[in-house]
Design an enzyme around this catalytic site. Structure first.
Site, mmCIF file in Angstrom:
data_model
loop_
_atom_site.group_PDB
_atom_site.id
_atom_site.type_symbol
_atom_site.label_atom_id
_atom_site.label_comp_id
_atom_site.label_asym_id
_atom_site.label_seq_id
_atom_site.Cartn_x
_atom_site.Cartn_y
_atom_site.Cartn_z
ATOM 1 N N CYS A 1 0.810 -1.144 -0.056
ATOM 2 C CA CYS A 1 0.000 -0.070 0.177
ATOM 3 C C CYS A 1 0.896 1.150 -0.048
ATOM 4 O O CYS A 1 2.085 1.274 0.721
ATOM 5 C CB CYS A 1 -0.919 -0.076 1.048
ATOM 6 S SG CYS A 1 -1.862 1.481 1.625
ATOM 7 N N HIS B 1 -9.317 -3.500 -1.734
ATOM 8 C CA HIS B 1 -8.389 -2.914 -0.953
ATOM 9 C C HIS B 1 -8.798 -1.320 -0.855
ATOM 10 O O HIS B 1 -8.672 -0.695 0.192
ATOM 11 C CB HIS B 1 -6.879 -3.102 -1.576
ATOM 12 C CG HIS B 1 -5.847 -2.249 -0.865
ATOM 13 N ND1 HIS B 1 -4.893 -2.914 -0.231
ATOM 14 C CD2 HIS B 1 -5.599 -1.009 -0.607
ATOM 15 C CE1 HIS B 1 -4.044 -1.947 0.216
ATOM 16 N NE2 HIS B 1 -4.299 -0.824 -0.149
ATOM 17 N N GLU B 2 -9.043 -0.918 -1.799
ATOM 18 C CA GLU B 2 -9.596 0.681 -1.719
ATOM 19 C C GLU B 2 -10.679 0.989 -1.088
ATOM 20 O O GLU B 2 -10.584 2.142 -0.276
ATOM 21 C CB GLU B 2 -9.666 0.940 -3.241
ATOM 22 C CG GLU B 2 -8.180 1.174 -4.343
ATOM 23 C CD GLU B 2 -7.321 1.691 -3.504
ATOM 24 O OE1 GLU B 2 -7.309 2.465 -2.663
ATOM 25 O OE2 GLU B 2 -5.937 1.236 -3.986
ATOM 26 N N HIS C 1 -9.855 1.314 2.647
ATOM 27 C CA HIS C 1 -9.552 2.470 2.845
ATOM 28 C C HIS C 1 -10.691 3.587 3.310
ATOM 29 O O HIS C 1 -10.543 4.313 4.211
ATOM 30 C CB HIS C 1 -8.717 3.097 1.790
ATOM 31 C CG HIS C 1 -7.348 2.643 1.671
ATOM 32 N ND1 HIS C 1 -6.399 2.981 2.583
ATOM 33 C CD2 HIS C 1 -6.525 2.105 0.577
ATOM 34 C CE1 HIS C 1 -5.385 2.416 2.382
ATOM 35 N NE2 HIS C 1 -5.535 1.923 0.959
HETATM 36 ZN ZN LIG Z 1 -3.749 1.253 0.187
#
Ligand SMILES: [Zn+2]
Lengths: 175, 171
Positions: free
Chosen positions: B96, B138-139, B142
């Site tokens: 990341c 993954h995004e 966030h």
């Molecule tokens: Zn990331």
């Protein structure tokens, strides 16, 4: 900048080894870097980067009493290494089969000849006493490419067809 | 357009939950443009969430088209994205831009159905898989203040099935 030391502690496993050792280091002003601590065959093994001291002797003095108390072998080396030097593995090899002498030697020799740089190898023996099996996971960098490793593993399988061998890419996703 | 400064852990803003976007205006277009510039400036970066630049709105960009031989939707602008359905799981290595010098293994769904708005507010549905699905998960994490280090699986005991190249002794 103060150097890093590689501290090795190995001995009969018992509760509280990690807490006692790391507390002692902390109280003496040491700090820890990368570390591997695990139980192997009823022993507890610690390999860790320790910083904050200027000589092997000083660190030995701090750790000797606890090593004696817990019956751990102690070894301290000044190392060249630093933090933030991670290398990224791009392949993973899994090998398992009925346990026998030489699996690791043969597989890793073939892989080394085919350009595999091993970053991490863990292996274990499972099964029952009369029929143990061996499992090995390797993560590494294929410095001569994927197909060289394929060929190497194929050769191993031809010689030892009962082994189970998997080669898998480790795909890094950075986000 | 401007390249924005990426927050890096342990910045506490990375752990906050982002707000839904309600105004699809020029300001949003500018944010999307800046995010994209920031993402493309990072080597290997295939996705970015507004959270990573300290902008706590539910805006994500994913573009995995640089990766050969995979199915993907090209450049995806995902505003207020929601996962409708998922299937399968696979372990994979992630890094990341907000967690430099560290990578780890994370379990993600292999197939996703997703609904999201574009920068004009129009709703789209997507069906995706593999690498692209991993990047999107993954995004989206966030946006909820979750980092991949919150989802690490043990390296030593990784029992998850993963797609792998299985050698046979047939040849
Ligand atoms: Zn990331």
């Amino acid at each position: 900048m103060l150097p890093w030391f590689m501290v090795t502690l190995v001995g009969q496993d018992q509760a509280g080894i990690v807490a006692q050792v790391t507390n002692l280091l902390y109280q003496n002003g040491c700090h820890l870097g990368e570390a591997s601590m695990l139980r192997l065959g009823g022993n507890f093994t610690i390999m860790m980067m320790v910083g904050g001291m200027d000589s092997t002797e000083v660190l030995m003095q701090i750790l000797r009493p606890i090593a004696q108390k817990l019956h751990l072998h102690l070894h301290v080396d000044k190392i060249e290494g630093q933090l933030h030097q991670h290398q990224l593995p791009d392949v993973r090899v899994t090998v398992y089969g009925a346990d026998r002498v030489g699996i690791v030697a043969q597989v890793t020799s073939a892989l080394a000849a085919a350009g595999l740089n091993i970053l991490d190898l863990e292996s274990d023996v499972g099964g029952i006493n009369e029929a143990p099996f061996y499992v090995m996971h390797i993560e590494g960098i294929a410095t001569q490419g994927w197909s060289a490793l394929e060929t190497a593993l194929q050769t191993i399988l031809r010689e030892q067809p009962d082994l189970e061998v998997q080669l898998a890419p480790i795909e890094m996703v950075v986000m | 357009m401007a390249r924005l400064t990426l927050l890096t852990y342990p910045d506490p803003r990375l752990k906050q939950v982002a707000e839904p976007v309600s105004q699809f205006d020029a300001q949003l277009q500018l944010l999307v443009a800046d995010l994209e510039e920031t993402m493309r400036a990072s080597p290997g970066g295939v996705g970015i969430a507004a959270t990573q630049v300290g902008h706590l709105q539910r805006v994500v960009i994913v573009d995995v088209s640089s990766k050969p031989k995979i199915s993907h939707h090209g450049r995806l602008i995902l505003i207020n994205p929601e996962i409708l359905d998922w299937e399968g799981f696979e372990i994979g290595r992630e890094g990341c831009m907000s967690v430099p010098d560290y990578t780890g293994n994370v379990v993600r769904a292999t197939h996703l159905q997703l609904v999201a708005q574009d920068e004009q507010g129009k709703e789209h549905k997507y069906t995706m898989e593999g690498y692209e699905a991993r990047a999107v998960q993954h995004e989206l994490d966030h946006l909820d203040g979750i980092l991949f280090i919150d989802r690490l699986v043990s390296r030593r005991r990784d029992l998850f099935q993963r797609k792998s190249y299985k050698k046979t002794n047939s040849s």
